[in-house]
Design a protein around this motif. Structure first.
Motif, short mmCIF file in Angstrom:
data_model
loop_
_atom_site.label_atom_id
_atom_site.label_comp_id
_atom_site.label_asym_id
_atom_site.label_seq_id
_atom_site.Cartn_x
_atom_site.Cartn_y
_atom_site.Cartn_z
N GLU A 194 0.83 -1.21 0.00
CA GLU A 194 0.00 0.00 0.00
C GLU A 194 0.86 1.26 0.00
N LEU A 195 1.95 1.24 0.79
CA LEU A 195 2.86 2.38 0.80
C LEU A 195 3.48 2.59 -0.58
N ARG A 196 3.86 1.50 -1.23
CA ARG A 196 4.40 1.61 -2.58
C ARG A 196 3.39 2.24 -3.52
N ASP A 197 2.14 1.79 -3.45
CA ASP A 197 1.11 2.33 -4.34
C ASP A 197 0.88 3.81 -4.07
N ARG A 198 0.87 4.20 -2.80
CA ARG A 198 0.67 5.61 -2.45
C ARG A 198 1.80 6.48 -2.98
N LEU A 199 3.04 5.99 -2.82
CA LEU A 199 4.19 6.75 -3.31
C LEU A 199 4.18 6.84 -4.83
N LEU A 200 3.81 5.74 -5.49
CA LEU A 200 3.74 5.76 -6.95
C LEU A 200 2.68 6.75 -7.43
N ARG A 201 1.55 6.81 -6.75
CA ARG A 201 0.51 7.77 -7.13
C ARG A 201 1.01 9.20 -6.96
N SER A 202 1.75 9.44 -5.89
CA SER A 202 2.30 10.79 -5.67
C SER A 202 3.28 11.15 -6.77
N TYR A 205 -2.03 14.10 0.89
CA TYR A 205 -3.26 13.30 1.01
C TYR A 205 -2.96 11.81 0.92
N GLN A 206 -2.07 11.42 0.00
CA GLN A 206 -1.71 10.01 -0.13
C GLN A 206 -1.05 9.49 1.15
N LEU A 207 -0.17 10.28 1.72
CA LEU A 207 0.46 9.87 2.97
C LEU A 207 -0.56 9.79 4.11
N TRP A 208 -1.47 10.75 4.11
CA TRP A 208 -2.51 10.73 5.14
C TRP A 208 -3.41 9.50 4.99
N ALA A 209 -3.77 9.15 3.77
CA ALA A 209 -4.61 7.97 3.54
C ALA A 209 -3.91 6.70 3.98
N PHE A 210 -2.59 6.71 3.97
CA PHE A 210 -1.83 5.52 4.40
C PHE A 210 -1.79 5.39 5.92
N VAL A 211 -1.59 6.49 6.62
CA VAL A 211 -1.43 6.42 8.08
C VAL A 211 -2.74 6.56 8.84
N ALA A 212 -3.78 7.12 8.21
CA ALA A 212 -5.03 7.41 8.93
C ALA A 212 -5.68 6.18 9.53
N PRO A 213 -5.73 5.02 8.85
CA PRO A 213 -6.41 3.86 9.47
C PRO A 213 -5.78 3.41 10.78
N GLY A 214 -4.53 3.68 11.01
CA GLY A 214 -3.87 3.25 12.24
C GLY A 214 -3.91 4.27 13.35
N LEU A 215 -4.60 5.39 13.15
CA LEU A 215 -4.64 6.45 14.15
C LEU A 215 -5.93 6.41 14.95
N HIS A 216 -5.85 6.86 16.21
CA HIS A 216 -7.04 7.03 17.03
C HIS A 216 -7.77 8.31 16.61
N ASP A 217 -9.01 8.44 17.04
CA ASP A 217 -9.80 9.62 16.68
C ASP A 217 -9.14 10.89 17.19
N SER A 218 -8.58 10.85 18.41
CA SER A 218 -7.94 12.04 18.97
C SER A 218 -6.71 12.42 18.15
N GLU A 219 -5.96 11.42 17.68
CA GLU A 219 -4.78 11.69 16.86
C GLU A 219 -5.18 12.27 15.51
N ARG A 220 -6.28 11.79 14.96
CA ARG A 220 -6.76 12.34 13.69
C ARG A 220 -7.19 13.79 13.86
N ARG A 221 -7.89 14.06 14.97
CA ARG A 221 -8.32 15.44 15.22
C ARG A 221 -7.14 16.38 15.39
N LEU A 222 -6.02 15.86 15.86
CA LEU A 222 -4.83 16.69 16.01
C LEU A 222 -4.10 16.86 14.69
N LEU A 223 -3.93 15.77 13.94
CA LEU A 223 -3.09 15.81 12.74
C LEU A 223 -3.75 16.53 11.57
N ILE A 224 -5.05 16.40 11.43
CA ILE A 224 -5.70 17.01 10.27
C ILE A 224 -5.49 18.52 10.24
N PRO A 225 -5.80 19.27 11.31
CA PRO A 225 -5.53 20.72 11.25
C PRO A 225 -4.05 21.05 11.16
#
Length: 251
Positions: A13-21, A87-107
């Motif tokens: 998945e990381l390879r695909d995200r990097l290739l898309r970027s 966005y591609q990097l975010w889509a890769f790491v977002a599934p492994g984050l908690h809701d509080s971490e997402r609320r911090l990282l997005i802004p």
């Protein structure tokens, strides 16, 4: 085996995200290639406007007139495609984050991209005219001011990086406080050192005139203060939330 399969799936998945970027950046580069000379001229406009009558830029190597505009296109394509890359990097790491971490990282991610572009725009529209006007006015009589197009691109890139990173100061401050590395009070106490450091940094990365030094140091100081304010608000909110369950349990 399941852990190995999971690890391999993450790598794929990381390879695909990097290739898309990379594909996104290359596609944008191809679209901009016909306008390479126009993009470079736009990039060099602040210097061209500051040159004395009859002054011009020069190319000191045979291949420079071709490769330097190409480098300018790559720079613009990289900047314009950076939101898609993030966005591609975010889509890769977002599934492994908690809701509080997402609320911090997005802004933080959105504000860091915005501040990066603000820093580059600040350098281009405000700092460049001041710097080149100063350099042009101090050119000795009888000396023709003719800047190599490659040297100019390197100079512009250096200032873009310097001001782009300097404008990330609020994000760094908020992140340090949020991670518990430093407190808001400690940041306030370190204010004097930060101001001195900002002026030292301005003296190192900007041309040797006091105005450009101030143009880097003062915004960096202001952004540091903004970062302290935002971090203080976040700290107060977290303290309020942490007290609420305790008070309810006490009752």
């Amino acid at each position: 085996m399941s852990s190995e399969n999971s690890f391999l799936s993450h790598l794929l998945e990381l390879r695909d995200r990097l290739l898309r970027s990379i594909v996104g950046m290359l596609a944008l580069t191809i679209l901009l290639l016909p306008f390479a000379n126009d993009i470079y001229r736009l990039l060099a406009e602040p210097l061209l406007l500051s040159l004395p009558v009859g002054g011009q830029m020069i190319a000191t190597e045979v291949t420079t007139p071709f490769f330097i505009p190409m480098k300018a296109v790559l720079l613009v394509a990289f900047l314009l495609s950076s939101p898609y890359t993030i966005y591609q990097l975010w889509a890769f790491v977002a599934p492994g984050l908690h809701d509080s971490e997402r609320r911090l990282l997005i802004p933080l991610v959105l504000s860091s991209v915005l501040l990066l572009f603000c820093g580059i725009a600040f350098a281009y529209f405000l700092v460049f005219p001041v710097v080149f006007g100063f350099i042009s006015s101090t050119t000795p009589e009888g000396v023709a001011m003719m800047t190599d197009i490659g040297r100019y691109l390197d100079f512009a890139l250096t200032l873009f990086i310097a001001f782009g990173l300097a404008f990330e100061t609020p994000v760094v401050v908020v992140l340090l406080v949020r991670l518990g590395v430093v407190s808001v009070n400690a940041l306030r106490e370190a204010r004097a050192y930060v101001i001195v450091g900002a002026f030292v940094l301005g003296a190192i990365v900007t041309p040797p005139d006091i105005m450009s030094q101030f143009l880097l140091a003062i915004p960096m100081w202001i952004l540091y203060e903004i970062g302290i304010m935002v971090a203080g608000l976040i700290e107060q909110r977290n303290q309020a939330f942490s007290k609420t369950p305790q008070s309810e349990n006490h009752r």
